[in-house]
Structure formats: C-alpha cells, structure tokens
Motif scaffolding. Structure first.
Motif, PDB file in Angstrom:
ATOM      1  N   HIS A   4     -19.602  -7.484  21.955  1.00 40.91           N
ATOM      2  CA  HIS A   4     -20.941  -7.601  21.380  1.00 40.91           C
ATOM      3  C   HIS A   4     -21.699  -6.287  21.578  1.00 40.91           C
TER       4      HIS A   4
ATOM      5  N   TYR B 168     -23.195  -6.272  26.962  1.00 45.80           N
ATOM      6  CA  TYR B 168     -23.257  -5.476  25.738  1.00 45.80           C
ATOM      7  C   TYR B 168     -22.289  -4.297  25.860  1.00 45.80           C
TER       8      TYR B 168
ATOM      9  N   PRO C 135     -25.629 -10.156  26.685  1.00 48.43           N
ATOM     10  CA  PRO C 135     -25.889 -10.455  25.270  1.00 48.43           C
ATOM     11  C   PRO C 135     -26.394 -11.868  25.030  1.00 48.43           C
TER      12      PRO C 135
ATOM     13  N   GLN D 247     -26.956 -11.619  16.872  1.00 54.99           N
ATOM     14  CA  GLN D 247     -25.764 -10.847  16.509  1.00 54.99           C
ATOM     15  C   GLN D 247     -25.212 -11.295  15.164  1.00 54.99           C
TER      16      GLN D 247
ATOM     17  N   LYS E 171     -26.124  -4.968  17.325  1.00 59.65           N
ATOM     18  CA  LYS E 171     -26.124  -6.302  16.726  1.00 59.65           C
ATOM     19  C   LYS E 171     -24.827  -6.734  16.061  1.00 59.65           C
ATOM     20  N   TRP E 172     -23.788  -5.884  16.058  1.00 58.12           N
ATOM     21  CA  TRP E 172     -22.520  -6.416  15.568  1.00 58.12           C
ATOM     22  C   TRP E 172     -21.724  -7.022  16.718  1.00 58.12           C
ATOM     23  N   SER E 173     -20.996  -8.077  16.380  1.00 59.89           N
ATOM     24  CA  SER E 173     -20.053  -8.682  17.315  1.00 59.89           C
ATOM     25  C   SER E 173     -18.704  -8.767  16.636  1.00 59.89           C
TER      26      SER E 173
END
Lengths: 199, 86
Positions: free
Chosen positions: A77, A157, A190, A23, A81-83
């Motif tokens: 998350h 997720y 995640p 991430q 892939k961004w958190s």
C-alpha cells in the motif's frame, strides 16, 4: 490473503476488504523515486546492522543469499494511494538477520544506498512482519524497484519499505527518516490512514 | 531587547511571497551555490525532492497534503534573494 480481484484498472474505487481506506487497486507496479536509481554491483553490496553500542553485523551478497529465505505473498500500500494485492517476493526475514544481534533498542533507522532513510519500530520488523527482499515475481529485484535488495514491511505504507537498503541502525529513541522529517507520519499504518504528521 | 517571532512577519512575507526559483541556495553538502531553478527534481515521489546539481545531495523537500504544505530546507545552509525583483 483475501480474494484477489482481477480485471480492474485505473483509479476506479474498489471495495475489496483487503484495500485500506482511501486506496485504489492497481495491477501494474508504479515506480516512485526521490532521486537517481543507484546501480549497485553485487560484489560491492553489503547489509549491516549496527547496534546502539556500536556492534556491527555485516553480510556480503554471498553470505546474505546463503541465509534461509522465505517466499511470501503480501499486499502493498503506497501512501500516494495505490495498492497492489497479492505480490510475491523472496527474501530473508528480519528475524533471521536479527537472531544474533544483541540490542535493547525499540527503534531502527533503515539506511539505503543513495542516502534514503526511514524509521521503524523494532517490533514491526520482527515476528515474520518484515524482510530484506531480493526477488519479485520469481525474478531478481530490478533496480527501479529497489534491487539488489529492498526492505519489505508490507503492513506499513510502502515508503517504509526502503529501496536499495544497506543497513539498519538501532536507536533507543524514535527519529524521523527522509520523508518523516518532511511531513510524513512517523509510523504509517495504512489501515489508520497515517499519511502525514498529525494524522 | 528580545522579541518574539511576530517581529519576523514583514521580512518573512518578503521571502515567501514571491517566486523562489530565482533565489540562490547554498548546498549544505558541498557548498555549491546556484538558483533554486537549477535543482534536479525527481518525480513521482511522495513529495518534491530538489537535489543539488553538483553533488546530488537533497537540498529541499516539499510535501503537500490536502490541507497543508511542509517545506524542509535542512539540505540548504542559506537562501539568498534579490530584493530588487530582478
């Protein structure tokens, strides 16, 4: 919550202990959507829980917002892939909504206005792990982020945190929802990078 | 006579080897038929979602992973392809 690092942007790889593998940190709030954004008037909003025996519990907006609510800060998350760390919400705990629901089901299918669905084990909805949230950052939840209300299950997720949620259907057996049927993971942890079927 | 799925190889190669946007889908929700190119596609999302231009029901979902692609056509009752290449 761990330490929130600020001042970083873009896709730069971070090493925060709060960041699951694979991430990157973002400080904006990306909008992902698989269809048109539904605009649900509050006088037409309702949330229902339907048990495996067909018993139905329903709250309209006034009844729902009169329930005891939590204000809480969590990390989110997205499977893309961004958190985003340290997000602040207000919502009704699923413990509160499920308090009078008699069900032995181990799974639930969340349903949304617009037809979206996602499956979740019941144990991941209870014990303070999930909410139906209606405020973000002290403001009513904007429709593009799932308002009037969205499911929030921050330890999974973010596709599990169904926008525009309008109910749960209790299920004795696990069944795939919208993305799970198209190749995403049935659970979506995640921290184990359970992104896709077979991960 | 009963065969296994290997008997489909040649016909499926014909279906999946070409440009499918000219293929005609039939929506499982409303029965509307139209070219795949006329689907309404929304992004960004965890995958590609093609919705019927008539009823907005989901006709197809496509999810790419680093090493696989998933195509879910549960919202279409039929795909029709022209064999003359036009």
């Amino acid at each position: 919550m761990g330490i929130i690092s600020r001042g970083f942007g873009g896709r730069r790889r971070e090493s925060s202990p709060d960041l699951p593998p694979g991430q990157y940190l973002t400080h904006d709030f990306p909008v992902l959507s698989a269809g048109p954004t539904p605009r649900i008037p509050l006088d037409r909003w309702q949330f229902s829980i339907i048990t495996e025996t067909g018993e139905k519990h329903t709250w309209n907006w006034d009844e729902f917002t009169a329930l005891p609510a939590d204000e809480f800060t969590v990390d989110i998350h997205c499977v893309t892939k961004w958190s985003k760390l340290g997000t602040t919400w207000k919502g009704v705990s699923l413990d509160t909504l499920m308090a009078d629901v008699e069900s032995a089901a181990d799974y639930a299918m969340a349903h949304s206005f617009g037809g979206y669905t996602t499956n979740v084990p019941v144990e991941d909805l209870l014990d303070g792990k999930a909410w139906v949230a209606y405020e973000f950052d002290g403001e009513p939840l904007h429709p593009e982020h799932g308002g009037p209300a969205r499911l929030l299950i921050p330890h999974l997720y973010f596709w599990k945190s169904a926008k525009w949620v309008n109910g749960l259907r209790m299920m004795p057996e696990d069944e795939p929802g919208f993305w799970e049927a198209a190749g995403y993971h049935m659970y979506g942890d995640p921290w184990s990078e359970q992104r896709y079927h077979g991960d | 006579m009963e065969l296994d799925g290997n008997a489909l190889a040649g016909d499926l190669r014909e279906v999946f080897a070409g440009d499918l946007t000219a293929a005609v889908f039939t929506c499982a929700g409303c029965g509307h038929a139209g070219a795949v190119a006329t689907l309404r596609v929304f992004q960004p999302a965890p995958g590609l979602v093609g919705r019927c231009p008539s009823c907005e029901d989901v006709v197809l979902r496509l999810v790419r992973t680093p090493d696989r692609v998933f195509l879910c056509l549960s919202g279409a009752t039929r795909l029709e392809l022209s064999l003359d290449g036009e």
